[in-house]
Design a protein around this motif. Structure first.
Motif, PDB file in Angstrom:
ATOM      1  N   UNK A   1       0.832  -1.206   0.000  1.00  0.00           N
ATOM      2  CA  UNK A   1       0.000   0.000   0.000  1.00  0.00           C
ATOM      3  C   UNK A   1       0.864   1.251   0.000  1.00  0.00           C
ATOM      4  N   UNK A   2       1.983   1.203   0.680  1.00  0.00           N
ATOM      5  CA  UNK A   2       2.915   2.324   0.645  1.00  0.00           C
ATOM      6  C   UNK A   2       3.469   2.495  -0.765  1.00  0.00           C
ATOM      7  N   UNK A   3       3.777   1.390  -1.414  1.00  0.00           N
ATOM      8  CA  UNK A   3       4.350   1.431  -2.766  1.00  0.00           C
ATOM      9  C   UNK A   3       3.371   2.030  -3.768  1.00  0.00           C
ATOM     10  N   UNK A   4       2.075   1.771  -3.574  1.00  0.00           N
ATOM     11  CA  UNK A   4       1.081   2.319  -4.504  1.00  0.00           C
ATOM     12  C   UNK A   4       0.541   3.669  -4.027  1.00  0.00           C
ATOM     13  N   UNK A   5       1.148   4.218  -2.979  1.00  0.00           N
ATOM     14  CA  UNK A   5       0.802   5.567  -2.527  1.00  0.00           C
ATOM     15  C   UNK A   5      -0.438   5.660  -1.677  1.00  0.00           C
ATOM     16  N   UNK A   6      -0.774   4.585  -0.964  1.00  0.00           N
ATOM     17  CA  UNK A   6      -2.011   4.577  -0.171  1.00  0.00           C
ATOM     18  C   UNK A   6      -1.773   4.176   1.280  1.00  0.00           C
ATOM     19  N   UNK A   7      -0.584   4.435   1.791  1.00  0.00           N
ATOM     20  CA  UNK A   7      -0.291   4.088   3.186  1.00  0.00           C
ATOM     21  C   UNK A   7      -1.263   4.766   4.142  1.00  0.00           C
ATOM     22  N   UNK A   8      -1.699   5.980   3.800  1.00  0.00           N
ATOM     23  CA  UNK A   8      -2.599   6.721   4.685  1.00  0.00           C
ATOM     24  C   UNK A   8      -4.060   6.292   4.530  1.00  0.00           C
ATOM     25  N   UNK A   9      -4.324   5.321   3.662  1.00  0.00           N
ATOM     26  CA  UNK A   9      -5.695   4.837   3.447  1.00  0.00           C
ATOM     27  C   UNK A   9      -5.850   3.365   3.820  1.00  0.00           C
ATOM     28  N   UNK A  10      -4.871   2.797   4.498  1.00  0.00           N
ATOM     29  CA  UNK A  10      -4.887   1.355   4.707  1.00  0.00           C
ATOM     30  C   UNK A  10      -6.053   0.891   5.567  1.00  0.00           C
ATOM     31  N   UNK A  11      -6.547   1.740   6.487  1.00  0.00           N
ATOM     32  CA  UNK A  11      -7.644   1.349   7.367  1.00  0.00           C
ATOM     33  C   UNK A  11      -8.999   1.840   6.882  1.00  0.00           C
ATOM     34  N   UNK A  12      -9.042   2.418   5.668  1.00  0.00           N
ATOM     35  CA  UNK A  12     -10.305   2.878   5.102  1.00  0.00           C
ATOM     36  C   UNK A  12     -11.045   1.698   4.468  1.00  0.00           C
ATOM     37  N   UNK A  13     -12.347   1.555   4.702  1.00  0.00           N
ATOM     38  CA  UNK A  13     -13.112   0.549   3.954  1.00  0.00           C
ATOM     39  C   UNK A  13     -13.020   0.846   2.462  1.00  0.00           C
TER      40      UNK A  13
END
Length: 231
Positions: free
Chosen positions: A133-145
């Motif tokens: 998720x960090x690699x695809x630029x979504x580390x800050x969205x990992x806990x979002x449904x």
């Protein structure tokens, strides 16, 4: 880097669909090879056999006849249980509609292939999914449904999920088809980057000539046959 050894080979592939007394030939003696590290676009008009070919290469559908080998395994005569195990270990999928589980978080969606294989989530899998998720630029969205993510974010989660088990091949079926132009550009940039940094082989089905032009090779189908290639 492209390795000069075929990852997979299909020879004289035929796929027929029977409906009572009617038989429709979708793939008609198709032969091709894919190599490790390639980024390949699959093009052709509707009905040319693109989706059927992806389903066969993904071991989701059996051909009527022909030869199909990947990583040295003969996949034509393999048992269903062996195909399932092979698919889970070696093949990743990115679909046009992303096919995420809406009530699962981004992290849970990415972990899903590993959890399905092992029957449970592990701390190693959680770290791997977080890194992806960090690699695809979504580390800050990992806990979002998944239901709370934008279309472009959902597709990037789908890319991360496809990479969870470190597959040798990722099959992408119109991965930018439902996205706006900017989101499509970001997803395609991501696939190109992953291909370059990780050496993952991508076969991307698309109708978009701009997307195809970014790939290093083009395969065009017509009437179930290989019509033309660009290297």
């Amino acid at each position: 880097m492209i390795v000069d050894t075929p990852l997979l080979i299909v020879t004289d592939l035929v796929k027929e669909f029977n409906d009572g007394e009617t038989s429709t030939t979708v793939l008609n003696g198709l032969s091709l090879s894919l190599y490790r590290g390639e980024l390949v676009a699959l093009l052709g008009p509707s009905g040319s056999g693109k989706s059927t070919l992806l389903s066969i290469l993904g071991t989701l559908m059996r051909p009527t006849s022909g030869r199909f080998e990947m990583l040295g395994f003969n996949l034509i005569g393999a048992r269903d249980v062996d195909l399932t195990e092979f698919r889970n270990q070696h093949i990743g999928f990115v679909f046009q509609a992303h096919n995420l589980l809406p009530d699962f978080t981004a992290l849970e969606n990415v972990m899903f292939p590993a959890a399905t294989r092992k029957g449970r989530e592990t701390s190693v899998d959680r770290r791997r999914a977080t890194e992806l998720l960090d690699k695809v630029g979504l580390a800050d969205r990992r806990d979002f449904p998944a239901s709370k993510l934008s279309g472009g974010q959902k597709q990037r989660v789908a890319v991360a999920r496809a990479l969870m088990n470190s597959p040798d091949l990722v099959l992408a079926d119109e991965p930018t088809g439902n996205l706006d132009r900017e989101s499509a550009r970001r997803v395609m940039d991501l696939l190109i980057d992953l291909n370059g940094t990780d050496g993952t082989t991508f076969l991307i089905s698309t109708h978009d000539e701009t997307i195809a032009g970014q790939c290093r090779r083009e395969i065009r189908l017509l009437d179930g046959r290989l019509a033309r290639e660009r290297h």
